[in-house]
Design an enzyme around this catalytic site. Structure first.
Site, PDB file in Angstrom:
ATOM      1  N   GLY A 112      -9.152  16.155  35.053  1.00 27.12           N
ATOM      2  CA  GLY A 112      -9.053  17.615  34.251  1.00 27.12           C
ATOM      3  C   GLY A 112      -8.092  18.271  35.039  1.00 27.12           C
ATOM      4  O   GLY A 112      -6.984  18.101  35.274  1.00 27.12           O
ATOM      5  N   SER A 199      -6.296   9.652  34.418  1.00 26.52           N
ATOM      6  CA  SER A 199      -6.260  10.968  33.653  1.00 26.52           C
ATOM      7  C   SER A 199      -5.169  11.784  34.352  1.00 26.52           C
ATOM      8  O   SER A 199      -4.026  11.539  34.600  1.00 26.52           O
ATOM      9  CB  SER A 199      -7.631  11.477  33.411  1.00 26.52           C
ATOM     10  OG  SER A 199      -7.499  12.395  32.635  1.00 26.52           O
ATOM     11  N   ASP A 278      -9.968  -9.114  15.281  1.00 23.98           N
ATOM     12  CA  ASP A 278     -10.900  -9.461  16.306  1.00 23.98           C
ATOM     13  C   ASP A 278     -10.622 -10.873  16.743  1.00 23.98           C
ATOM     14  O   ASP A 278     -10.377 -11.240  17.970  1.00 23.98           O
ATOM     15  CB  ASP A 278     -12.385  -9.716  15.769  1.00 23.98           C
ATOM     16  CG  ASP A 278     -13.186  -9.604  17.194  1.00 23.98           C
ATOM     17  OD1 ASP A 278     -12.892 -10.173  18.029  1.00 23.98           O
ATOM     18  OD2 ASP A 278     -14.376  -9.628  16.802  1.00 23.98           O
ATOM     19  N   ASP A 281      -7.454 -13.731  19.011  1.00 27.64           N
ATOM     20  CA  ASP A 281      -7.228 -14.388  20.282  1.00 27.64           C
ATOM     21  C   ASP A 281      -8.210 -15.652  20.536  1.00 27.64           C
ATOM     22  O   ASP A 281      -8.318 -16.039  21.686  1.00 27.64           O
ATOM     23  CB  ASP A 281      -7.736 -13.362  21.539  1.00 27.64           C
ATOM     24  CG  ASP A 281      -9.185 -12.948  21.400  1.00 27.64           C
ATOM     25  OD1 ASP A 281      -9.923 -13.394  20.318  1.00 27.64           O
ATOM     26  OD2 ASP A 281      -9.814 -12.165  22.198  1.00 27.64           O
ATOM     27  N   ASP A 285     -15.234 -11.635  19.087  1.00 24.58           N
ATOM     28  CA  ASP A 285     -16.361 -11.265  20.161  1.00 24.58           C
ATOM     29  C   ASP A 285     -16.438  -9.564  20.597  1.00 24.58           C
ATOM     30  O   ASP A 285     -16.829  -9.175  21.274  1.00 24.58           O
ATOM     31  CB  ASP A 285     -15.651 -11.847  21.745  1.00 24.58           C
ATOM     32  CG  ASP A 285     -14.226 -11.445  21.885  1.00 24.58           C
ATOM     33  OD1 ASP A 285     -13.685 -10.715  20.927  1.00 24.58           O
ATOM     34  OD2 ASP A 285     -13.527 -11.830  22.868  1.00 24.58           O
ATOM     35  N   ASP A 411      -8.441   4.982  23.660  1.00 26.31           N
ATOM     36  CA  ASP A 411      -8.518   6.168  24.318  1.00 26.31           C
ATOM     37  C   ASP A 411      -8.105   7.313  23.283  1.00 26.31           C
ATOM     38  O   ASP A 411      -7.220   7.142  22.782  1.00 26.31           O
ATOM     39  CB  ASP A 411      -7.366   6.388  25.315  1.00 26.31           C
ATOM     40  CG  ASP A 411      -7.160   7.601  26.210  1.00 26.31           C
ATOM     41  OD1 ASP A 411      -7.842   8.623  25.854  1.00 26.31           O
ATOM     42  OD2 ASP A 411      -6.846   7.601  27.378  1.00 26.31           O
ATOM     43  N   HIS A 450     -11.202   6.669  27.312  1.00 30.30           N
ATOM     44  CA  HIS A 450     -10.409   7.451  28.330  1.00 30.30           C
ATOM     45  C   HIS A 450     -10.890   7.230  29.771  1.00 30.30           C
ATOM     46  O   HIS A 450     -11.962   7.701  30.242  1.00 30.30           O
ATOM     47  CB  HIS A 450     -10.493   8.997  28.098  1.00 30.30           C
ATOM     48  CG  HIS A 450      -9.501   9.751  28.947  1.00 30.30           C
ATOM     49  ND1 HIS A 450      -7.968   9.249  28.996  1.00 30.30           N
ATOM     50  CD2 HIS A 450      -9.722  10.633  29.798  1.00 30.30           C
ATOM     51  CE1 HIS A 450      -7.606  10.375  29.835  1.00 30.30           C
ATOM     52  NE2 HIS A 450      -8.553  10.947  30.419  1.00 30.30           N
TER      53      HIS A 450
END
Length: 517
Positions: A112, A199, A278, A281, A285, A411, A450
């Site tokens: 922050g 961050s 989804d 791959d 899952d 994020d 995030h």
């Protein structure tokens, strides 16, 4: 005192041989007697083995039990600043017992607006064992001011020096001081120095690699708050305004931004996304391992003429596509990258995903505007002193420095695509992608919000990855991740441009049955 003079004084002071001081039972207490202009050691005390540190934020686990260590607290350049406020670079340094020290130094990044000195344990993205427990000497800092109104109090920026300390000066100054205290305490300097942050801490790591290329040997930069002005413009203005164009209106005609989608429509959207991407791959899952390869187009979910069920109104689909595409100016230039369609974009807490906006945004009530002048809005949002924009890292890389990035694909605050674009831009300045991969790599984390959270495996050890790269010459092709969202599951996080792919046999919960391709 100028910052250069301060650094030179430290170097002169600690050039004196430390001898047996590191082995003295009073060595910790004696740190309080450090006498150098501009430095005030406010406390140094032995912390007993078994100490546990309270959780740093709600929902996080407590840290510990920790090994015995000497904790040193102090302030650099205490002063009276703008409006008579007291400023100074507060710091803390945890020194393991001499017999437990591994010979290295690690500094943890902030978050922050900073403004408080976190306990220097080095626990973030260090897997199951904090850096302090591994024998690292660990430092932390408030970067030059004390927060008065929470983690996002930026009122200190009215003081120029406090602003500069936060922007780029403080971490390097604390690192220089910490290294010299370490040398005095243990009678030898640290062999290697590391920085790990997410961050704001991720931004700090980038700044250090660019402006202080000789201070750290290895840096981990997670979900960096890299271009906060442009990202804030996007999430506080661009996305709400795009949603307002299709959101329902209240009795006064004001758009209800958070009500763009009903829960049913949100489920339709996510079901469509996951059905498309989804299982690419090899396993369905609840995770999208390769969002860059996900070719999902929300338009396939738009209601056709006469259709009322299992679809979403075309105007709502258009609003979502516009929001996720990111803002462009009048010339078509991208002001800030768009966001990925990923498994965590509909999460409602603790940090709402971009498809689950709450009653208020991160900065208060949403704007009620239906249009946005991007050119005007973007005119003054960039801040060159804070933003880590430089891509010339030749001194850092040629000096053996290693730089690891990671970013959560979901994020909602800082787009993973912005960090990825920066990583790609390193190639143009530093000899090409193959050359850059010899000293820097980036890992995209499926589902992660995030710096953690979301339907993700957000528990992983980047500290070991960077240490092994620096000290053993072993580049991290993959890092194993686990997480509370999927108990018992592990997956490899793969260095870009690869992603995790199921091998076709074995337990799909086990990372060993996945390869990076």
């Amino acid at each position: 005192m100028t910052h250069l003079k301060f650094t030179l004084l430290l170097l002169a002071l600690f050039a004196v041989p430390a001898g047996a001081r590191a082995q003295s039972a009073d060595a910790c207490k004696e740190v309080t007697g450090l006498n150098v202009k501009g430095v005030e050691i406010t406390k140094s005390e032995l912390v007993p083995s078994g100490t546990t540190i309270p959780a740093p934020y709600p929902g996080a686990p407590a840290i510990g039990p920790l090994p015995a260590h000497c904790r040193v607290d102090g302030v650099i350049n205490r002063r009276k600043g703008f409006g008579g406020q007291e400023f100074g670079i507060g710091f803390a340094l945890a020194l393991p017992q001499p017999e437990a020290w591994n010979g290295d130094f690690m500094m943890q990044g902030g978050g922050g607006g900073n403004g408080f000195v976190a306990y220097p344990t080095g626990s973030s993205f260090a897997g199951d064992s904090p850096a302090l427990s591994r024998g690292f000497a660990v430092a932390s800092t408030d970067t030059g001011h004390r927060a008065k109104a929470g983690s996002f109090d930026f009122s200190f920026m009215s003081d120029e020096q406090a602003y500069l300390d936060f922007a780029f000066l403080a971490n390097a100054e604390v690192a220089v001081l910490a290294k010299q205290i370490i040398e005095r305490y243990y009678a030898k300097p640290p062999a290697y120095s590391y920085f790990v942050g997410c961050s704001t801490g991720g931004r700090e790591g980038m700044i250090l690699s660019q402006r202080y290329p000789a201070v750290f040997n290895g840096i981990v930069s997670g979900d960096p708050a890299m271009r906060t002005g442009r990202s804030n413009l996007t999430i506080a203005q661009w996305i709400p305004v795009a949603y307002n164009q299709a959101a329902p209106k209240d009795a006064s005609g004001k758009p209800q931004t958070d009500q763009l989608l009903t829960d049913e429509e949100r489920k339709i959207f996510m079901d469509g996304l996951m059905k498309r991407c989804d299982a690419r791959d090899g396993v369905a899952d609840g995770m999208i391992s390769d969002p860059l390869g996900c070719d999902f187009d929300p338009a396939v979910l738009a209601c056709k003429a006469g259709q009322k069920e299992s679809c979403i109104a075309p105007e709502k689909i258009a609003a979502i596509k516009k929001a996720f595409a990111g803002p462009k100016n009048a010339y078509g230039t991208q002001i800030y990258p768009g966001f990925l369609y990923d498994a965590g974009i509909a999460e409602k807490s603790p940090l709402p995903g971009l498809l689950a906006l709450g009653k208020n945004g991160l900065f208060g009530p949403y704007p009620s505007a239906m249009e946005l002048d991007v050119d005007k809005a973007a005119l003054h949002v960039s801040d060159p002193l804070v933003e880590p924009a430089s891509t010339n890292l030749s001194t850092f890389s040629e000096g053996g420095g290693k730089l690891i990035f990671f970013h959560g694909d979901s994020d909602p605050w800082f787009s993973a695509l912005d960090t990825l674009e920066y990583y790609k831009s390193l190639a143009a300045t530093n000899g090409g992608a193959d050359q850059v991969a010899q000293w820097s790599r980036i890992f995209l984390v499926p589902g992660m919000a995030h710096c953690g959270g979301g339907p993700a495996l957000d528990h992983f050890d980047m500290l070991t990855a960077v240490v092994n790269w620096v000290e053993k010459g072993t580049p991290p092709d993959s890092v194993v991740a686990t997480g509370q969202a999927f108990p018992g599951r592990s997956r490899p996080l793969c260095a870009y441009p690869k992603h995790a792919q199921y091998s076709g046999s074995g337990d799909t919960q086990d990372a060993r049955n996945f390869r990076c391709e």
